[in-house]
Design an enzyme around this catalytic site. Structure first.
Site, PDB file in Angstrom:
ATOM      1  N   LYS A  54     -74.178  41.782 -48.178  1.00 30.55           N
ATOM      2  CA  LYS A  54     -74.157  41.484 -46.737  1.00 30.55           C
ATOM      3  C   LYS A  54     -75.303  42.204 -46.033  1.00 30.55           C
ATOM      4  O   LYS A  54     -76.036  41.610 -45.238  1.00 30.55           O
ATOM      5  CB  LYS A  54     -72.806  41.906 -46.131  1.00 30.55           C
ATOM      6  CG  LYS A  54     -71.645  41.006 -46.555  1.00 30.55           C
ATOM      7  CD  LYS A  54     -70.272  41.539 -46.130  1.00 30.55           C
ATOM      8  CE  LYS A  54     -69.164  40.677 -46.718  1.00 30.55           C
ATOM      9  NZ  LYS A  54     -67.803  41.134 -46.412  1.00 30.55           N
ATOM     10  N   GLN A  98     -65.030  46.599 -44.350  1.00 32.95           N
ATOM     11  CA  GLN A  98     -64.719  45.898 -45.595  1.00 32.95           C
ATOM     12  C   GLN A  98     -63.276  46.172 -46.032  1.00 32.95           C
ATOM     13  O   GLN A  98     -62.816  47.311 -46.034  1.00 32.95           O
ATOM     14  CB  GLN A  98     -65.706  46.325 -46.700  1.00 32.95           C
ATOM     15  CG  GLN A  98     -65.603  45.521 -47.975  1.00 32.95           C
ATOM     16  CD  GLN A  98     -66.019  44.053 -47.830  1.00 32.95           C
ATOM     17  OE1 GLN A  98     -66.741  43.679 -46.922  1.00 32.95           O
ATOM     18  NE2 GLN A  98     -65.547  43.221 -48.741  1.00 32.95           N
ATOM     19  N   ASP A 124     -66.039  39.498 -38.383  1.00 35.44           N
ATOM     20  CA  ASP A 124     -65.093  39.021 -39.396  1.00 35.44           C
ATOM     21  C   ASP A 124     -64.056  38.063 -38.804  1.00 35.44           C
ATOM     22  O   ASP A 124     -63.331  37.397 -39.556  1.00 35.44           O
ATOM     23  CB  ASP A 124     -64.330  40.209 -40.008  1.00 35.44           C
ATOM     24  CG  ASP A 124     -64.888  40.618 -41.357  1.00 35.44           C
ATOM     25  OD1 ASP A 124     -65.297  39.734 -42.117  1.00 35.44           O
ATOM     26  OD2 ASP A 124     -64.886  41.827 -41.642  1.00 35.44           O
TER      27      ASP A 124
HETATM   28  N1  GUN Z   1     -62.745  41.616 -48.313  1.00 36.08           N
HETATM   29  C1  GUN Z   1     -62.739  40.401 -48.930  1.00 36.08           C
HETATM   30  N2  GUN Z   1     -63.245  39.449 -48.119  1.00 36.08           N
HETATM   31  C2  GUN Z   1     -63.580  40.065 -46.958  1.00 36.08           C
HETATM   32  C3  GUN Z   1     -64.168  39.613 -45.744  1.00 36.08           C
HETATM   33  O1  GUN Z   1     -64.465  38.427 -45.555  1.00 36.08           O
HETATM   34  N3  GUN Z   1     -64.364  40.564 -44.792  1.00 36.08           N
HETATM   35  C4  GUN Z   1     -64.019  41.877 -44.978  1.00 36.08           C
HETATM   36  N4  GUN Z   1     -64.234  42.732 -43.972  1.00 36.08           N
HETATM   37  N5  GUN Z   1     -63.474  42.330 -46.101  1.00 36.08           N
HETATM   38  C5  GUN Z   1     -63.273  41.428 -47.085  1.00 36.08           C
END
Ligand code: GUN
Length: 311
Positions: A54, A98, A124
């Site tokens: 990311k 995350q 998110d």
């Molecule tokens: N863990 C797995 N998928 C995601 C996501 O799309 N966003 C976040 N913040 N954590 C994750």
């Protein structure tokens, strides 16, 4: 006949490219690039890879991506204090914490941390305000994985209106927002989960089947109506020879890859589904790259909306 391959990686590259003029225009006007703060608590190996991707992606497209680490022993209060600091920092347009958070933070830690994020910075789309706006079909920051899947269906011009869409999995991160995005495109939507009776029979009625369960190769050909579109959200690493042997026939592509490298990535959809489906996303190279492209898109959107709100 083999299913048409829905090339998420290629679409993701194109979507990222389309964002570059918006990033340049924002940077020009604001005098700084759109900024994404990513919070990683603990040392989950899969999270390390996702977070690295990311940050690298936003950085490669002219945005500022910054990683904020918390140790696995960090408390919920420490996580909340970091989010408060990022909320107050005007150069931060997007905040992404995350998931999963370390177990030690407590059972409802994730929801409490997501709820603490300024909804305008919630790239998110996990904050209750953004979830509520999505439910009401109002403009919102929408969770990246389901947004990537819906964008793929749009770009591939796969008919959704009036079709039966079945989503396997009812998580807040994927299943529920995915079902809403399909509903807003006028699909008739069914959400299936671990208590659904005769899951293969329900799935076989789907024109569009989205698998978000987290179990490698769970969706087998008997789940799939011939010609259906199958979106595979799962990314599971298989490093156990017995599991690989049980899932993949000798000589098959996944088995050969496993034998070469000692591990192989497998989605929630079994590779044999390719012979039944009309179109299907691969793993890797399907939904994963689209999720990352949507992180970039949401960061740019958040930056633009915050600037517009300031006037
Ligand atoms: N863990 C797995 N998928 C995601 C996501 O799309 N966003 C976040 N913040 N954590 C994750």
């Amino acid at each position: 006949m083999a299913a048409r391959r829905l090339d998420g990686a290629a679409w993701a590259a194109r979507l990222r490219e389309e964002l570059t003029p918006r990033i340049a225009a924002f940077t020009d006007t604001a005098g700084r690039p759109p900024g994404l703060a990513v919070v990683l608590a603990g040392d989950n190996p899969a999270s390390e890879i996702y977070v690295r991707n990311k940050i690298a992606t936003v950085g490669a497209h002219g945005c500022r991506g910054e990683l904020f680490r918390l140790p696995a022993t960090a408390t919920l209060d420490e996580a909340l204090a970091l989010v408060a600091r990022l909320n107050a920092d005007d150069s931060v347009d997007g905040i992404l914490v995350q998931s999963p958070l370390p177990d030690g933070m407590g059972r409802d830690a994730e929801q409490r941390v997501f709820d603490a994020i300024d909804p305008a910075k919630d790239v998110d789309g996990f904050h209750a305000v953004n979830v509520g706006r999505l439910v009401q079909k109002r403009p919102a920051l929408v969770a990246c994985t389901p947004l990537g899947c819906a964008t793929l269906l749009d770009r591939e011009e796969i008919p959704v209106r009036g079709r039966h869409a079945v989503v396997i999995g009812r998580s807040d991160i994927v299943g529920k927002p995915m079902a809403l995005l399909l509903l807003h495109r006028d699909a008739t939507v069914t959400i299936c989960h671990s208590r659904t009776q005769d899951l293969p029979a329900v799935c076989r009625t789907a024109d569009i089947l989205v698998a978000a369960i987290g179990r490698p190769g769970f969706v087998t050909p008997d789940f799939v109506k011939p010609g259906a579109t199958v979106i595979d959200v799962g990314i599971n690493r298989i490093d156990d020879a017995a599991v690989a042997a049980a899932l993949f026939a000798e000589g098959s592509a996944k088995r050969v890859q496993f034998e070469k490298k000692g591990s192989v990535l497998c989605g929630d959809v079994h590779p044999d589904v390719e012979a039944v489906a009309g179109a299907m996303t691969p793993v890797p190279g399907g939904v994963g790259p689209l999720t990352i492209a949507m992180v970039l898109q949401n960061t740019v959107t958040a930056a633009e909306l915050r600037a517009a709100a300031r006037g």
